[in-house]
Design an enzyme around this catalytic site. Structure first.
Site, PDB file in Angstrom:
ATOM      1  N   SER A  19       3.631  -2.098  10.222  1.00  7.32           N
ATOM      2  CA  SER A  19       5.075  -2.195  10.427  1.00  7.32           C
ATOM      3  C   SER A  19       5.647  -3.563  10.059  1.00  7.32           C
ATOM      4  CB  SER A  19       5.440  -1.830  11.880  1.00  7.32           C
ATOM      5  OG  SER A  19       5.082  -0.495  12.149  1.00  7.32           O
TER       6      SER A  19
ATOM      7  N   LYS B  16       0.179   4.398  -0.367  1.00 10.14           N
ATOM      8  CA  LYS B  16      -0.351   5.641   0.222  1.00 10.14           C
ATOM      9  C   LYS B  16      -0.017   6.834  -0.689  1.00 10.14           C
ATOM     10  CE  LYS B  16       0.274   3.299   4.545  1.00 10.14           C
ATOM     11  NZ  LYS B  16       0.406   3.336   5.976  1.00 10.14           N
TER      12      LYS B  16
ATOM     13  N   GLU C 121      -6.197   5.045   7.591  1.00 11.79           N
ATOM     14  CA  GLU C 121      -5.933   6.457   7.323  1.00 11.79           C
ATOM     15  C   GLU C 121      -7.153   7.131   6.719  1.00 11.79           C
ATOM     16  OE1 GLU C 121      -2.225   5.767   5.335  1.00 11.79           O
ATOM     17  OE2 GLU C 121      -1.432   5.134   7.283  1.00 11.79           O
TER      18      GLU C 121
ATOM     19  N   GLU D  45      -5.242  -4.622  10.553  1.00  7.73           N
ATOM     20  CA  GLU D  45      -4.169  -3.642  10.737  1.00  7.73           C
ATOM     21  C   GLU D  45      -4.441  -2.809  11.989  1.00  7.73           C
ATOM     22  OE1 GLU D  45      -2.061  -2.694   6.790  1.00  7.73           O
ATOM     23  OE2 GLU D  45      -3.790  -1.374   6.946  1.00  7.73           O
TER      24      GLU D  45
ATOM     25  N   HIS E 294      -9.073   1.604   4.705  1.00  5.22           N
ATOM     26  CA  HIS E 294      -7.783   1.752   5.373  1.00  5.22           C
ATOM     27  C   HIS E 294      -7.930   2.719   6.554  1.00  5.22           C
ATOM     28  CE1 HIS E 294      -3.665   2.843   6.237  1.00  5.22           C
ATOM     29  NE2 HIS E 294      -3.369   1.650   5.736  1.00  5.22           N
TER      30      HIS E 294
ATOM     31  N   ASN F 200       0.871  -1.179   0.000  1.00  5.26           N
ATOM     32  CA  ASN F 200       0.000   0.000   0.000  1.00  5.26           C
ATOM     33  C   ASN F 200       0.904   1.224   0.000  1.00  5.26           C
ATOM     34  OD1 ASN F 200      -1.855   1.995   0.444  1.00  5.26           O
ATOM     35  ND2 ASN F 200      -2.187   1.506   2.608  1.00  5.26           N
TER      36      ASN F 200
ATOM     37  N   GLY G  91       2.943   2.280  10.531  1.00  9.01           N
ATOM     38  CA  GLY G  91       3.963   3.313  10.341  1.00  9.01           C
ATOM     39  C   GLY G  91       4.667   3.719  11.621  1.00  9.01           C
TER      40      GLY G  91
HETATM   41  P1  PGA Z   1       3.188   0.269   7.379  1.00  7.72           P
HETATM   42  O1  PGA Z   1       1.711   0.519   6.796  1.00  7.72           O
HETATM   43  O2  PGA Z   1       3.657  -1.054   6.830  1.00  7.72           O
HETATM   44  O3  PGA Z   1       4.014   1.429   6.883  1.00  7.72           O
HETATM   45  O4  PGA Z   1       3.064   0.240   8.881  1.00  7.72           O
HETATM   46  C1  PGA Z   1       0.815  -0.535   6.653  1.00  7.72           C
HETATM   47  C2  PGA Z   1      -0.479  -0.046   6.081  1.00  7.72           C
HETATM   48  O5  PGA Z   1      -0.895   1.066   6.386  1.00  7.72           O
HETATM   49  O6  PGA Z   1      -1.125  -0.755   5.286  1.00  7.72           O
END
Ligand code: PGA
Length: 253
Positions: A216, A12, A100, A170, A98, A10, A176
């Site tokens: 992560s 983003k 976010e 998640e 997601h 992903n 992140g």
């Molecule tokens: P990340 O993001 O691997 O940077 O923690 C995962 C995601 O948001 O799908």
């Protein structure tokens, strides 16, 4: 249990069109698609809307997914992208829900459900994200939250359409942050999700559902997650942005 494993990047709000093309060229020169086939791993990346077309042209066998899609075909929804717009450029995979988008855009599970229903009607494959916030985790509410997100997200979804859905667990506190959930937590919640789907549908549907862990995930820890009985793959943000790191993720599955 589904046989295939999934590695989904992903991206983003990262990678211009030029960078997207470069990534896919690098990935092709590293023979990633062939390696993935040998390991029965499905590879996908989700670039920004602007990079979808260039990604599709240079995909070399990697699935290209959008990061979202609006449930209406057209209308006054500034900045949104519709399913027909995606279909026109041959996109038929989309991430939905997601954290976010849930966090910054106020997207609820009810909105996610409208999108899921519309996408399924158009034969899309969906990666539906669920996960609790840090506050919810600390208050011991994880399973309540997950149960609601899964149940609402799948409402009005027919049993035969569940095969086009992947669920990604998640935890928001792990995205992140470098604070990845332990493999035990990932297995516990992914198995809990499978149980919810079994109750909503039946055992066969639940066993065939692919459930991913995200948050992560790095080349160093992906193996531990994928060894868990109920974890069928990973949804990866930061570590999916560079071709060599994407390759290491695959190598370590
Ligand atoms: P990340 O993001 O691997 O940077 O923690 C995962 C995601 O948001 O799908």
């Amino acid at each position: 249990m589904s046989k295939e494993k999934y590695l989904i990047g992903n991206w983003k709000m990262n990678h211009t069109q030029k960078e997207t093309k470069q990534f896919l060229e690098d990935v092709a020169s590293l023979n990633l698609v062939e390696n993935a086939k040998e390991k029965d791993v499905v590879l996908a990346v989700a670039p920004s809307y602007l990079s979808l077309q260039v990604a599709k042209k240079n995909a070399h066998g990697i699935i290209i997914a959008s990061q979202d899609a609006h449930h209406k075909d057209h209308g006054a929804y500034t900045s949104s992208v519709s399913i027909p717009m995606l279909q026109e450029i041959k996109i038929d995979w989309s991430i939905i829900g997601h954290s976010e988008r849930r966090g910054y855009e106020g997207e609820t599970s009810e909105i996610c459900n409208q999108k899921i229903v519309a996408l399924l009607a158009n034969k899309f494959h969906i990666v539906y994200c669920v996960g609790e916030t840090e506050k919810e985790y600390e208050a011991g509410k994880t399973k309540n939250i997950i149960k609601k997100q899964v149940t609402v997200g799948l409402s009005n979804v027919a049993k035969e359409d569940v095969k086009n859905i992947i669920i990604a667990y998640e935890p928001v506190w792990s995205i992140g942050t470098g604070k990845n959930a332990s493999k035990e937590i990932a297995e516990d919640i992914c198995s809990f999700i499978r149980g919810i789907v079994e109750k909503l549908y039946d055992k066969e549907t639940a066993d065939n559902l692919a459930i991913l862990y995200g948050g992560s995930v790095k080349p160093e820890n992906i193996h531990d997650y994928l060894l868990q009985e109920n974890v069928d793959g990973a949804l990866v943000g930061g570590a999916s942005l560079k071709a060599d790191s994407f390759k290491s993720l695959l190598d370590n599955i």
